[in-house]
Write an enzyme that holds these catalytic residues in place. Sequence first.
Site, PDB file in Angstrom:
ATOM      1  N   HIS A 161       0.837  -1.206   0.000  1.00 48.43           N
ATOM      2  CA  HIS A 161       0.000   0.000   0.000  1.00 48.43           C
ATOM      3  C   HIS A 161       0.870   1.253   0.000  1.00 48.43           C
ATOM      4  O   HIS A 161       2.067   1.188   0.305  1.00 48.43           O
ATOM      5  CB  HIS A 161      -0.923   0.039   1.222  1.00 48.43           C
ATOM      6  CG  HIS A 161      -2.098  -0.888   1.108  1.00 48.43           C
ATOM      7  ND1 HIS A 161      -2.017  -2.221   1.471  1.00 48.43           N
ATOM      8  CD2 HIS A 161      -3.363  -0.690   0.658  1.00 48.43           C
ATOM      9  CE1 HIS A 161      -3.197  -2.799   1.257  1.00 48.43           C
ATOM     10  NE2 HIS A 161      -4.031  -1.894   0.764  1.00 48.43           N
ATOM     11  N   LYS A 169      -0.295   4.764   4.631  1.00 50.70           N
ATOM     12  CA  LYS A 169      -1.234   3.849   5.303  1.00 50.70           C
ATOM     13  C   LYS A 169      -0.793   3.610   6.741  1.00 50.70           C
ATOM     14  O   LYS A 169       0.386   3.381   7.010  1.00 50.70           O
ATOM     15  CB  LYS A 169      -1.317   2.521   4.538  1.00 50.70           C
ATOM     16  CG  LYS A 169      -2.328   1.568   5.149  1.00 50.70           C
ATOM     17  CD  LYS A 169      -2.693   0.442   4.221  1.00 50.70           C
ATOM     18  CE  LYS A 169      -3.662  -0.540   4.868  1.00 50.70           C
ATOM     19  NZ  LYS A 169      -4.949   0.068   5.229  1.00 50.70           N
TER      20      LYS A 169
HETATM   21  P1  NAD Z   1      -6.654   9.334   4.788  1.00 51.99           P
HETATM   22  O1  NAD Z   1      -5.664   9.454   5.886  1.00 51.99           O
HETATM   23  O2  NAD Z   1      -6.309   9.909   3.459  1.00 51.99           O
HETATM   24  O3  NAD Z   1      -8.038   9.984   5.229  1.00 51.99           O
HETATM   25  C1  NAD Z   1      -8.620   9.711   6.485  1.00 51.99           C
HETATM   26  C2  NAD Z   1      -9.605  10.812   6.806  1.00 51.99           C
HETATM   27  O4  NAD Z   1     -10.229  10.490   8.036  1.00 51.99           O
HETATM   28  C3  NAD Z   1      -8.949  12.172   6.960  1.00 51.99           C
HETATM   29  O5  NAD Z   1      -9.822  13.161   6.428  1.00 51.99           O
HETATM   30  C4  NAD Z   1      -8.825  12.325   8.480  1.00 51.99           C
HETATM   31  O6  NAD Z   1      -8.867  13.661   8.908  1.00 51.99           O
HETATM   32  C5  NAD Z   1     -10.075  11.572   8.924  1.00 51.99           C
HETATM   33  N1  NAD Z   1      -9.933  11.054  10.293  1.00 51.99           N
HETATM   34  C6  NAD Z   1      -9.039  10.145  10.726  1.00 51.99           C
HETATM   35  N2  NAD Z   1      -9.192   9.961  12.053  1.00 51.99           N
HETATM   36  C7  NAD Z   1     -10.185  10.784  12.441  1.00 51.99           C
HETATM   37  C8  NAD Z   1     -10.796  11.066  13.689  1.00 51.99           C
HETATM   38  N3  NAD Z   1     -10.407  10.447  14.828  1.00 51.99           N
HETATM   39  N4  NAD Z   1     -11.803  11.960  13.730  1.00 51.99           N
HETATM   40  C9  NAD Z   1     -12.223  12.583  12.611  1.00 51.99           C
HETATM   41  N5  NAD Z   1     -11.656  12.371  11.385  1.00 51.99           N
HETATM   42  C10 NAD Z   1     -10.660  11.473  11.319  1.00 51.99           C
HETATM   43  O7  NAD Z   1      -6.964   7.780   4.679  1.00 51.99           O
HETATM   44  P2  NAD Z   1      -7.687   7.007   3.478  1.00 51.99           P
HETATM   45  O8  NAD Z   1      -6.666   6.482   2.531  1.00 51.99           O
HETATM   46  O9  NAD Z   1      -8.803   7.844   2.965  1.00 51.99           O
HETATM   47  O10 NAD Z   1      -8.264   5.752   4.246  1.00 51.99           O
HETATM   48  C11 NAD Z   1      -9.231   5.900   5.281  1.00 51.99           C
HETATM   49  C12 NAD Z   1      -9.578   4.527   5.828  1.00 51.99           C
HETATM   50  O11 NAD Z   1     -10.201   3.732   4.802  1.00 51.99           O
HETATM   51  C13 NAD Z   1      -8.353   3.722   6.277  1.00 51.99           C
HETATM   52  O12 NAD Z   1      -8.706   2.965   7.418  1.00 51.99           O
HETATM   53  C14 NAD Z   1      -8.082   2.799   5.091  1.00 51.99           C
HETATM   54  O13 NAD Z   1      -7.402   1.623   5.422  1.00 51.99           O
HETATM   55  C15 NAD Z   1      -9.509   2.506   4.666  1.00 51.99           C
HETATM   56  N6  NAD Z   1      -9.683   2.044   3.302  1.00 51.99           N
HETATM   57  C16 NAD Z   1     -10.608   1.069   3.112  1.00 51.99           C
HETATM   58  C17 NAD Z   1     -10.895   0.622   1.837  1.00 51.99           C
HETATM   59  C18 NAD Z   1     -11.986  -0.404   1.657  1.00 51.99           C
HETATM   60  O14 NAD Z   1     -12.279  -0.794   0.513  1.00 51.99           O
HETATM   61  N7  NAD Z   1     -12.613  -0.858   2.739  1.00 51.99           N
HETATM   62  C19 NAD Z   1     -10.208   1.157   0.750  1.00 51.99           C
HETATM   63  C20 NAD Z   1      -9.263   2.150   0.960  1.00 51.99           C
HETATM   64  C21 NAD Z   1      -9.015   2.607   2.253  1.00 51.99           C
END
Ligand code: NAD
Length: 253
Positions: free
Chosen positions: A147, A151
């Site tokens: 990834h 991540k």
């Molecule tokens: P990222 O870091 O780019 O974005 C995360 C967002 O969540 C940011 O806007 C951050 O400010 C917010 N956030 C994090 N903790 C927070 C909190 N305690 N309170 C309020 N806001 C909060 O990450 P991303 O790449 O967008 O991934 C987000 C999540 O989705 C991760 O857990 C990732 O592993 C997961 N993900 C899942 C899939 C799937 O298909 N299920 C695919 C991609 C990513």
Amino acid sequence: MTVTVAVTGATGRMGEEVLAAAADRDDVAVAFAVSRSPGAEVAGVAVEDAADLSALLAEHDPDVLVDFTGPASCVEYAAACADAGVAFVSGTTGLNQGCFDALREAAGEVPVLYASNFSRGIAALRRAVREAVPALDGYDIELTETHHNAKRDAPSGTALTLLDDIDEVRGDSPRVHGREGEAPRSEGEVGVHARRAGDIAGEHEVLLAGNHESLSLTHRAGSRGVFAAGALDAATWLSGRDAGWYDFTEVLE
Ligand code: NAD
């Protein structure tokens, strides 16, 4: 029918993808979007303050909330949805058992759909793994996921799901995370390897190897758009259902 969705983590990688994907669809309308860093506009939607989520849910009454954030906020947002009577879709990974217990509690009040991966290709990979492992009894198994360099959790939620799939068909296997120094393989263990580099959206390989042959089952996500599309498919499918716990495979079936 148009399903109205609220989007959390709107300024994150996945939040932005979900908002962009929603803008391209006729079956989804964005009710509002929040982030803990509000103020920006993403895909034409003004991003509001995540601290106001409960008030925004009450004001806009969306059909479904779509969450890709972090474990603490995922649990907090699920509880807010349970209070507001709004269906909850989350793909946030890195959840521990306490987080899953909290999501299941929310599922007592509203429909909740959780998936560690929203891609159709990964759903197909999971089926292939569950078929290949018993067919190749005794073969060594190594799982590698790759990834982007930002991540946070390792191994990925999808890797954990694949490991659970392997356990389901082969019985519980010891998991060895990386190897260093004198570290010979023991029979039946599953090696788990997490690589972090560049902006890679997500790659998962399950390698099965016996004497003189090996089988590699690999999925590569070319863009995060594939996860956003799956999450919105899940949201439209979940809207209007009874309270309870739902799985992405049900959406695909
Ligand atoms: P990222 O870091 O780019 O974005 C995360 C967002 O969540 C940011 O806007 C951050 O400010 C917010 N956030 C994090 N903790 C927070 C909190 N305690 N309170 C309020 N806001 C909060 O990450 P991303 O790449 O967008 O991934 C987000 C999540 O989705 C991760 O857990 C990732 O592993 C997961 N993900 C899942 C899939 C799937 O298909 N299920 C695919 C991609 C990513």
